[in-house]
Design a protein around this motif. Structure first.
Motif, short mmCIF file in Angstrom:
data_model
loop_
_atom_site.label_atom_id
_atom_site.label_comp_id
_atom_site.label_asym_id
_atom_site.label_seq_id
_atom_site.Cartn_x
_atom_site.Cartn_y
_atom_site.Cartn_z
N ASP A 157 -0.93 -8.55 -7.54
CA ASP A 157 -1.20 -8.60 -6.10
C ASP A 157 -1.88 -9.91 -5.71
O ASP A 157 -2.32 -10.08 -4.57
CB ASP A 157 -2.03 -7.39 -5.65
N GLN A 158 -1.97 -10.84 -6.68
CA GLN A 158 -2.52 -12.16 -6.42
C GLN A 158 -1.55 -13.25 -6.88
O GLN A 158 -1.88 -14.10 -7.71
CB GLN A 158 -3.86 -12.33 -7.14
N GLU B 202 5.17 -9.80 -4.77
CA GLU B 202 4.22 -9.61 -5.87
C GLU B 202 4.84 -9.83 -7.24
O GLU B 202 4.18 -9.59 -8.26
CB GLU B 202 3.63 -8.19 -5.79
#
Length: 314
Positions: A228-229, A250
């Protein structure tokens, strides 16, 4: 078994095959790969006694092809499916071949049935499609029930059913303990058919190993990573020899880093990863990596067209 020792062929100032050594073992399907002009056809012609080596030797089942008293019973080959008298029927073509080796008519009927030619066996070969010509070439190769089978581009022109049939056929022949030597430009087909690969480039052997070893050794490491980063991880992993592509919001695909290196880098910077999946390299990728410096003809992609650029000849 096929054995080549210091096998060399020179045409004028052109060395087509340069002192190659290899062994094609019985009981497995051995694929033979190489770019255009690499020496594949010349090598196969020398195996079959159609070209004489400049130096070195190549034997089939322990002897040069020309010394076999009944070559159709020792070696069956498809090198050129068009090398057939076009006014003959498929049946008469096979019958004439059989007569040279006292092969019974029953065997002619067997290979006709085996190769799916029964409905066209009495028709003239000149009216055959490319695929039917290939089937006839395979029938001729199998006519003498040989211990060694050599097939050059056997699925050329075949429909999907025919491709699957050839795949199953060569695997079956190898399972019987025969020597099967197979040349093809179709990487996807070679990947599911061959057990072992010999790769030639500019007349020299550049790989001779089980197919999985070649894929593992030359295919670049690729990994699917979900996080998610994604932006932070992309910056973190960027570096020489590393490619990071964003597949969706993602999902990243990372090339050039071991999955453990990715996991360690993410852990050190506290980046959450919730998928880390190694991706199997393809045979095509491994082959392209192996032969990238061996190709004699390259192409440049230009706007609207591909312009061929010649870097050498054959």
């Amino acid at each position: 078994m096929i054995e080549a020792r210091a096998l060399t062929k020179v045409y004028g100032d052109k060395t087509a095959v340069a002192g190659v050594n290899f062994t094609v073992e019985a009981g497995r399907v051995t694929g033979f790969l190489g770019p255009n002009g690499a020496g594949k056809s010349t090598t196969m012609r020398m195996i079959m006694g159609l070209d004489r080596p400049t130096s070195g030797t190549v034997t089939v089942n322990g002897a040069p092809f020309a010394r076999h008293a009944a070559p159709l019973r020792d070696v069956g080959a498809l090198l050129d499916a068009k090398a057939v008298h076009t006014s003959r029927s498929a049946y008469n073509h096979l019958l004439a071949m059989a007569a040279t080796h006292s092969i019974p008519k029953t065997r002619v009927h067997e290979v006709i049935e085996m190769t799916g030619l029964a409905d066209v066996a009495r028709k003239k070969v000149g009216g055959f499609s490319l695929g039917m010509g290939q089937r006839l070439g395979i029938a001729a190769a199998l006519l003498g029930d040989p211990q060694t089978v050599i097939l050059d581009e056997p699925v050329n022109g075949l429909d999907p059913e025919g491709v699957v049939w050839v795949r199953n056929l060569v695997k079956y022949l190898a399972s019987e303990g025969r020597t099967v030597f197979l040349s093809s430009h179709l990487m996807s087909e070679m990947a599911v058919t061959a057990d072992h690969l010999i790769v030639i480039g500019r007349g020299r052997i550049i790989a001779d190993a089980p197919i999985q070893d070649i894929i593992n050794g030359k295919g670049r490491i690729r990994t699917r990573v979900r996080t998610d980063q994604p932006d932070q991880l992309m910056r973190l992993l960027a570096g020489d020899g590393v490619s990071v592509e964003l597949q969706d919001n993602e999902l990243l695909e990372v090339t050039g880093l071991d999955p453990r290196q990715i996991a360690r880098a993410a852990l050190d910077r506290h980046v959450m990863i919730y998928e880390l999946t190694p991706l199997q390299a393809s045979l095509e990728e491994a082959y392209m990596e192996l032969t990238k410096d061996e190709v004699e003809y390259h192409s440049l992609i230009t706007t609207g067209a591909a312009a061929p650029v010649q870097s050498g000849g054959n």
